[in-house]
Design an enzyme around this catalytic site. Structure first.
Site, PDB file in Angstrom:
ATOM      1  N   LYS A  59       9.300  -9.515  42.997  1.00  0.00           N
ATOM      2  CA  LYS A  59       9.616  -8.477  42.040  1.00  0.00           C
ATOM      3  C   LYS A  59      11.033  -8.559  41.479  1.00  0.00           C
ATOM      4  CE  LYS A  59       6.647  -6.496  41.019  1.00  0.00           C
ATOM      5  NZ  LYS A  59       5.462  -5.652  41.036  1.00  0.00           N
ATOM      6  N   SER A 301       0.881  -8.868  52.157  1.00  0.00           N
ATOM      7  CA  SER A 301       0.216  -9.402  50.953  1.00  0.00           C
ATOM      8  C   SER A 301       0.223 -10.924  50.969  1.00  0.00           C
ATOM      9  CB  SER A 301       0.849  -8.863  49.671  1.00  0.00           C
ATOM     10  OG  SER A 301       2.156  -9.368  49.485  1.00  0.00           O
TER      11      SER A 301
HETATM   12  N1  PMP Z   1       2.857  -8.298  47.102  1.00  0.00           N
HETATM   13  C1  PMP Z   1       3.871  -7.446  47.240  1.00  0.00           C
HETATM   14  C2  PMP Z   1       4.456  -7.229  48.612  1.00  0.00           C
HETATM   15  C3  PMP Z   1       4.355  -6.749  46.119  1.00  0.00           C
HETATM   16  O1  PMP Z   1       5.346  -5.863  46.265  1.00  0.00           O
HETATM   17  C4  PMP Z   1       3.748  -6.971  44.862  1.00  0.00           C
HETATM   18  C5  PMP Z   1       4.215  -6.224  43.662  1.00  0.00           C
HETATM   19  N2  PMP Z   1       3.927  -4.841  43.705  1.00  0.00           N
HETATM   20  C6  PMP Z   1       2.685  -7.872  44.764  1.00  0.00           C
HETATM   21  C7  PMP Z   1       2.279  -8.530  45.910  1.00  0.00           C
HETATM   22  C8  PMP Z   1       1.913  -8.104  43.482  1.00  0.00           C
HETATM   23  O2  PMP Z   1       2.630  -8.593  42.398  1.00  0.00           O
HETATM   24  P1  PMP Z   1       2.306  -8.166  40.910  1.00  0.00           P
HETATM   25  O3  PMP Z   1       2.862  -6.783  40.705  1.00  0.00           O
HETATM   26  O4  PMP Z   1       2.976  -9.180  40.062  1.00  0.00           O
HETATM   27  O5  PMP Z   1       0.814  -8.152  40.713  1.00  0.00           O
END
Ligand code: PMP
Length: 363
Positions: A59, A301
């Site tokens: 991010k 994630s």
């Molecule tokens: N994993 C984590 C830990 C995140 O903070 C985010 C962003 N919110 C994402 C994945 C996903 O990224 P994006 O917002 O680009 O879809």
């Protein structure tokens, strides 16, 4: 690139070849790293390690571009307060960027996200306004809108702004294309939060690497895309309601309780070839394995994306090359289920080790 070594075998590093004018210039250009111990034979699996960004997550990219795009358009005035609702990493990225550029920052965040996230934002000089977890992402989002309207602050709008996917097209996507130039890239695996990563990298891959299959994942108990049910939106493209397929899930940063407008591009332009749900517990298990077996520390994630990459690897043809996004660092989860079962006190085995020699034993 092969590792350079001195005559006695010590690794040699020669610096970046440049000096950096600001921490902001260190955002992006994260490495794609080979998985050596967990990948099946005959398949090359790489992870794009976004924890190499200066504030520790993917991010940082979007945070930097939201602020700089708003500076360019005039939407953000010198010294004006910035506000955003975020599950954490965007807030930490924005706090880093706002600190470096001198903007005050206010973050709204549901109280369910890890304590580390709040503390890091405050450490970087931001203010954090908590919202009740029962009101989910929709609640923290509306709180940010209310505060922005009342105070005339600049609302970052990560879920709707063009600056999000644009940055991933111009940085994340380009980096992947450059790093895999002249090589195979059969699969690229990602999840979504705002959808900036999949929409931006999707644009770049569809243009330059149309044969690469894009695999998107979402939590098994919050299959917003899998449900096929459309999202209602207001005039500003923001969500008009909480999505009926949402349930709270452990994959922080993924799948808010609405389908973001930024993600809608990836749906409408069919940027993903397959949508595969993942069980949160599997994501946690794979994150732990990445740490223990590869020395790579990523969050839930990252573990969840990697769980899907491993499923793809298990059935991929020999010679296939897979790239998996790892959005952030595992250190951001010390107080979360990811670190449950990681002991604070000595384990029985450690006590036995302590007792195995006479000195320096705990009382
Ligand atoms: N994993 C984590 C830990 C995140 O903070 C985010 C962003 N919110 C994402 C994945 C996903 O990224 P994006 O917002 O680009 O879809």
């Amino acid at each position: 690139m092969t590792v350079q070594r001195a005559a006695n075998g010590t690794r040699i590093k020669s610096g970046q070849g440049r000096l950096y004018d600001s921490v902001l210039d260190t955002v992006g250009n994260t490495p794609c790293i080979r998985i050596n111990n967990l990948a099946p034979d005959g398949v090359r699996v790489y992870v794009k390690a976004e924890f190499f960004n200066p504030a520790g997550s993917v991010k940082d990219r979007l945070a930097l571009n939201i602020i700089e795009a708003a500076e360019r358009s005039g939407a953000l005035k010198p010294g004006q307060t910035v506000i955003e609702s975020t599950s954490g990493n965007t807030g930490i990225g924005l706090a880093m960027v706002c600190a470096a550029k001198g903007y005050p920052l206010v973050i709204t965040m549901a109280d369910s996200f890890s304590i580390e996230r709040r503390k890091l934002m405050r450490f970087l000089g931001a203010q954090v306004v908590l919202t009740p977890r029962a009101e989910k992402g929709f609640g923290m989002y509306n709180k940010a809108v209310e505060l922005a309207e009342k105070n005339g602050w600049f609302l970052a709008r990560q879920f709707e702004t063009e600056a999000n996917a644009d940055m991933h097209e111009q940085t994340t996507g380009r980096e992947i294309i450059a790093d895999f130039e002249g090589d195979r890239l059969d699969y690229w695996v990602t999840g979504y939060g705002t959808g900036g990563t999949v929409s931006g990298v999707g644009r770049a891959l569809r243009e330059k690497r149309p044969d690469t299959k894009i695999i998107l994942s979402e939590p098994a108990n919050a299959q917003l895309l899998g449900s096929g049910e459309a999202q209602g939106r207001g005039d500003d493209h923001g969500p008009a309601h909480s999505h009926p397929a949402f349930e709270p899930h452990p994959v922080q940063g993924w799948t808010p309780d609405f389908i973001p407008y930024v993600l809608q591009e990836a749906i409408d332009k069919q940027f993903y070839d397959e949508l595969i749900p993942v069980v949160g517990a599997d994501g946690i298990a794979w994150s732990k394995k990445l740490a223990e077996k590869e020395g790579i520390m990523t969050g839930i994630s990252g573990g969840s994306t990697f769980a899907i990459a491993m499923q793809i690897a298990a059935k991929a043809e020999k010679g296939a090359v897979i790239l998996c996004m790892l959005p952030d660092t595992g250190e951001r989860y010390l107080s979360s289920p990811l670190f449950e079962g990681i002991a604070e006190e000595m384990t029985d085995e450690e006590i036995a080790l302590s007792k195995s020699t006479p000195g320096y034993q705990m009382g």
